[in-house]
Write a protein that holds these residues in place. Structure first.
Motif, PDB file in Angstrom:
ATOM      1  N   LYS A  29      30.582  70.845  13.369  1.00 29.57           N
ATOM      2  CA  LYS A  29      29.258  70.318  13.003  1.00 29.57           C
ATOM      3  C   LYS A  29      29.353  69.813  11.569  1.00 29.57           C
ATOM      4  N   LEU A  30      28.721  68.668  11.321  1.00 28.22           N
ATOM      5  CA  LEU A  30      28.663  68.157   9.944  1.00 28.22           C
ATOM      6  C   LEU A  30      27.579  68.912   9.195  1.00 28.22           C
ATOM      7  N   ALA A  32      25.314  68.532   5.565  1.00 35.17           N
ATOM      8  CA  ALA A  32      24.990  67.727   4.372  1.00 35.17           C
ATOM      9  C   ALA A  32      24.372  68.683   3.351  1.00 35.17           C
ATOM     10  N   LEU A  37      20.400  72.801   9.011  1.00 35.82           N
ATOM     11  CA  LEU A  37      21.503  73.345   9.806  1.00 35.82           C
ATOM     12  C   LEU A  37      21.690  74.845   9.580  1.00 35.82           C
ATOM     13  N   VAL A 100       6.600  63.762  -1.495  1.00 37.00           N
ATOM     14  CA  VAL A 100       5.823  64.773  -0.762  1.00 37.00           C
ATOM     15  C   VAL A 100       6.662  65.479   0.302  1.00 37.00           C
ATOM     16  N   MET A 101       7.960  65.301   0.229  1.00 39.42           N
ATOM     17  CA  MET A 101       8.846  65.948   1.198  1.00 39.42           C
ATOM     18  C   MET A 101       9.219  67.336   0.675  1.00 39.42           C
ATOM     19  N   ILE A 106      13.951  72.262  -1.876  1.00 38.09           N
ATOM     20  CA  ILE A 106      14.414  71.551  -0.668  1.00 38.09           C
ATOM     21  C   ILE A 106      14.852  70.136  -1.047  1.00 38.09           C
ATOM     22  N   GLY A 113      20.440  61.386   4.826  1.00 33.00           N
ATOM     23  CA  GLY A 113      21.189  61.397   6.093  1.00 33.00           C
ATOM     24  C   GLY A 113      20.752  62.553   6.977  1.00 33.00           C
ATOM     25  N   SER A 122       8.709  65.296  12.906  1.00 29.93           N
ATOM     26  CA  SER A 122       7.827  65.484  11.749  1.00 29.93           C
ATOM     27  C   SER A 122       8.499  65.143  10.420  1.00 29.93           C
ATOM     28  N   LEU A 161      23.856  59.100  17.889  1.00 33.34           N
ATOM     29  CA  LEU A 161      25.190  59.332  17.320  1.00 33.34           C
ATOM     30  C   LEU A 161      26.105  59.956  18.368  1.00 33.34           C
ATOM     31  N   LEU A 167      26.667  59.111  10.085  1.00 30.65           N
ATOM     32  CA  LEU A 167      25.738  58.142   9.494  1.00 30.65           C
ATOM     33  C   LEU A 167      26.218  57.886   8.073  1.00 30.65           C
ATOM     34  N   LYS A 185       0.511  61.924   4.186  1.00 26.11           N
ATOM     35  CA  LYS A 185       1.000  63.066   4.979  1.00 26.11           C
ATOM     36  C   LYS A 185      -0.070  64.142   5.039  1.00 26.11           C
ATOM     37  N   ASP A 192       4.734  71.868   3.505  1.00 29.68           N
ATOM     38  CA  ASP A 192       5.003  72.063   4.933  1.00 29.68           C
ATOM     39  C   ASP A 192       5.439  70.781   5.623  1.00 29.68           C
TER      40      ASP A 192
HETATM   41  C1  LIG Z   1      11.266  75.287   3.841  1.00 30.26           C
HETATM   42  C2  LIG Z   1      11.563  73.918   4.398  1.00 30.26           C
HETATM   43  C3  LIG Z   1      10.652  72.893   4.195  1.00 30.26           C
HETATM   44  C4  LIG Z   1      10.902  71.624   4.706  1.00 30.26           C
HETATM   45  N1  LIG Z   1       9.983  70.650   4.487  1.00 30.26           N
HETATM   46  C5  LIG Z   1      10.228  69.405   4.949  1.00 30.26           C
HETATM   47  C6  LIG Z   1       9.276  68.363   4.723  1.00 30.26           C
HETATM   48  O1  LIG Z   1       8.223  68.545   4.102  1.00 30.26           O
HETATM   49  N2  LIG Z   1       9.570  67.143   5.228  1.00 30.26           N
HETATM   50  C7  LIG Z   1      10.716  66.877   5.927  1.00 30.26           C
HETATM   51  O2  LIG Z   1      10.922  65.746   6.344  1.00 30.26           O
HETATM   52  N3  LIG Z   1      11.626  67.856   6.156  1.00 30.26           N
HETATM   53  C8  LIG Z   1      11.412  69.105   5.692  1.00 30.26           C
HETATM   54  N4  LIG Z   1      12.317  70.096   5.935  1.00 30.26           N
HETATM   55  C9  LIG Z   1      13.482  69.816   6.789  1.00 30.26           C
HETATM   56  C10 LIG Z   1      14.796  69.471   6.048  1.00 30.26           C
HETATM   57  O3  LIG Z   1      14.813  69.959   4.745  1.00 30.26           O
HETATM   58  C11 LIG Z   1      15.056  67.964   6.014  1.00 30.26           C
HETATM   59  O4  LIG Z   1      15.069  67.423   7.295  1.00 30.26           O
HETATM   60  C12 LIG Z   1      16.356  67.586   5.291  1.00 30.26           C
HETATM   61  O5  LIG Z   1      16.278  66.240   4.901  1.00 30.26           O
HETATM   62  C13 LIG Z   1      17.629  67.780   6.078  1.00 30.26           C
HETATM   63  O6  LIG Z   1      18.701  67.280   5.299  1.00 30.26           O
HETATM   64  P1  LIG Z   1      19.994  68.127   4.977  1.00 30.26           P
HETATM   65  O7  LIG Z   1      20.840  67.291   4.100  1.00 30.26           O
HETATM   66  O8  LIG Z   1      19.656  69.474   4.471  1.00 30.26           O
HETATM   67  O9  LIG Z   1      20.613  68.213   6.445  1.00 30.26           O
HETATM   68  P2  LIG Z   1      21.538  69.335   7.115  1.00 30.26           P
HETATM   69  O10 LIG Z   1      20.746  70.561   7.355  1.00 30.26           O
HETATM   70  O11 LIG Z   1      22.811  69.485   6.373  1.00 30.26           O
HETATM   71  O12 LIG Z   1      21.845  68.597   8.499  1.00 30.26           O
HETATM   72  C14 LIG Z   1      20.833  68.355   9.456  1.00 30.26           C
HETATM   73  C15 LIG Z   1      21.487  67.741  10.706  1.00 30.26           C
HETATM   74  O13 LIG Z   1      21.926  66.419  10.441  1.00 30.26           O
HETATM   75  C16 LIG Z   1      23.339  66.280  10.665  1.00 30.26           C
HETATM   76  N5  LIG Z   1      23.826  65.381   9.609  1.00 30.26           N
HETATM   77  C17 LIG Z   1      23.549  65.472   8.284  1.00 30.26           C
HETATM   78  N6  LIG Z   1      24.068  64.411   7.628  1.00 30.26           N
HETATM   79  C18 LIG Z   1      24.687  63.649   8.559  1.00 30.26           C
HETATM   80  C19 LIG Z   1      25.401  62.408   8.502  1.00 30.26           C
HETATM   81  N7  LIG Z   1      25.574  61.726   7.356  1.00 30.26           N
HETATM   82  N8  LIG Z   1      25.903  61.893   9.652  1.00 30.26           N
HETATM   83  C20 LIG Z   1      25.725  62.551  10.830  1.00 30.26           C
HETATM   84  N9  LIG Z   1      25.048  63.720  10.948  1.00 30.26           N
HETATM   85  C21 LIG Z   1      24.540  64.263   9.821  1.00 30.26           C
HETATM   86  C22 LIG Z   1      23.899  67.695  10.606  1.00 30.26           C
HETATM   87  O14 LIG Z   1      25.070  67.829  11.389  1.00 30.26           O
HETATM   88  C23 LIG Z   1      22.735  68.496  11.179  1.00 30.26           C
HETATM   89  O15 LIG Z   1      22.767  68.444  12.578  1.00 30.26           O
HETATM   90  C24 LIG Z   1      12.102  71.373   5.435  1.00 30.26           C
HETATM   91  C25 LIG Z   1      13.025  72.406   5.619  1.00 30.26           C
HETATM   92  C26 LIG Z   1      12.769  73.661   5.111  1.00 30.26           C
HETATM   93  C27 LIG Z   1      13.783  74.747   5.321  1.00 30.26           C
END
Ligand SMILES: Cc1cc2nc3c(=O)[nH]c(=O)nc-3n(C[C@H](O)[C@H](O)[C@H](O)COP(=O)(O)OP(=O)(O)OC[C@H]3O[C@@H](n4cnc5c(N)ncnc54)[C@H](O)[C@@H]3O)c2cc1C
Length: 293
Positions: A29-30, A32, A37, A100-101, A106, A113, A122, A161, A167, A185, A192
């Motif tokens: 699993k990738l 980021a 994840l 607002v994310m 976080i 990505g 969402s 994918l 990506l 939002k 949230d």
């Molecule tokens: C407390 C909390 C609050 C949150 N609030 C929000 C919010 O307000 N709004 C919102 O949109 N999200 C929110 N999130 C969700 C999350 O933080 C986001 O979706 C975030 O952008 C995920 O990115 P990451 O880099 O951490 O991904 P990861 O957790 O590292 O990966 C997520 C998935 O994407 C895949 N992936 C990652 N990068 C790539 C790539 N380049 N190519 C192929 N696959 C890939 C991974 O394999 C995995 O399956 C929240 C999460 C938490 C825990």
């Protein structure tokens, strides 16, 4: 909660990462930023034997000016997007969505990505990106393809994918001319996930008519985000006003298919909230377009 043992791999190039993905197949699993994840792993929803970190691949972390477009590497964090002057000046809609994310913590970890590839209905950035006509570049073994972001999503937490694809970057249209944008939002708290979110873009012609409109809605109102094309068509080529925004918002709601069992809000609430949010986003985008973008 403890996670099962796994091996942590840190490739330094995209092709190395793709080789590892091909070698270990579904056992890999990738990762980021890990904000999604790692939660899934702690809850036992996914149990990868190999975690392939993208963190050391510098080619995935950039914000570049491509003239009429901006290119953003998949490993760019939400905080970097939020703070980028280039994005603020050329794509204010994306800055607005990034602001607002989630929480500061976080945003510092999460990447664009990951926000796209987790395919959460969402998620906050995808509606803003779709309203900016975003395309995504995907790389795999001996192949590279580009597709509209809108077509990248295949369902709740599902993308198009393939197992050994990554990506690489997102490309968005820079905001030009008499264009106004807005991202709104609604969540239980501001950190949230959204109950509903909406992005709007309006470009006005010299005559004052709406030359181009974009409306994208997210927030668990359907399995994937919604591009409200029919509502856009109601605005394009016409003099627009609050009345028309209300009708366009009403039309957009015909496309909703929220889950009956959602714990964030009932389908009725989501529909009412969507109408209000879309109407307000359009009004704000229009006001900004009239003020010169
Ligand atoms: C407390 C909390 C609050 C949150 N609030 C929000 C919010 O307000 N709004 C919102 O949109 N999200 C929110 N999130 C969700 C999350 O933080 C986001 O979706 C975030 O952008 C995920 O990115 P990451 O880099 O951490 O991904 P990861 O957790 O590292 O990966 C997520 C998935 O994407 C895949 N992936 C990652 N990068 C790539 C790539 N380049 N190519 C192929 N696959 C890939 C991974 O394999 C995995 O399956 C929240 C999460 C938490 C825990």
């Amino acid at each position: 909660m403890l996670v099962d043992e796994f091996e942590y791999l840190e490739p330094e190039t995209i092709s190395e990462a793709i080789d590892l993905l091909s070698k270990f197949g579904p056992d890999a699993k990738l990762i980021a930023g890990g904000t999604d994840l790692l939660l899934d792993m702690k809850m036992g929803k996914v149990k990868p034997k190999f975690l392939i970190s993208l963190d050391k691949i510098s080619d995935l972390r950039f914000i570049a000016d491509g003239g009429e477009t901006l290119r953003i590497g998949a490993m760019t964090t939400i905080a970097e997007i939020e703070k980028s002057k280039l994005i603020k000046d050329r794509c204010p809609l994306l800055s607005e969505a990034a602001q607002v994310m989630g929480s500061v913590q976080i945003r510092n970890m999460a990447t664009i990505g990951g926000n796209i590839c987790n395919a959460l209905p969402s998620a906050d950035l995808p509606p803003a990106l779709v309203a900016l006509d975003a395309t995504v570049k995907v790389v795999g073994k001996n192949c590279e393809k580009t597709m509209p972001l809108e077509e990248f999503f295949a369902g709740v937490r599902k993308t198009k994918l393939e197992q050994s694809e990554i990506l690489k970057e997102v490309q968005v249209r820079a905001t030009q001319g008499r264009t106004g944008t807005s991202f709104l939002k609604l969540g239980k708290t501001h950190v949230d996930l959204a109950i509903v979110n909406a992005a709007a873009r309006i470009t006005l012609a010299k005559s004052g008519e709406c030359k181009e409109a974009r409306i994208a809605i997210g927030g668990g109102v359907a399995p994937t985000l919604i591009r409200a094309r029919e509502s856009e068509e109601m605005l394009e080529g016409r003099m627009i006003d609050e009345n028309l925004f209300a009708k366009a918002a009403e039309k957009a709601c015909e496309k909703l298919s929220p889950r009956e069992t959602s714990f964030r809000a009932s389908p009725w609430y989501k529909a009412e909230a969507t109408k209000a949010i879309v109407k307000r986003a359009l009004a704000k985008a229009f006001e900004r377009a009239r003020a010169g973008g």
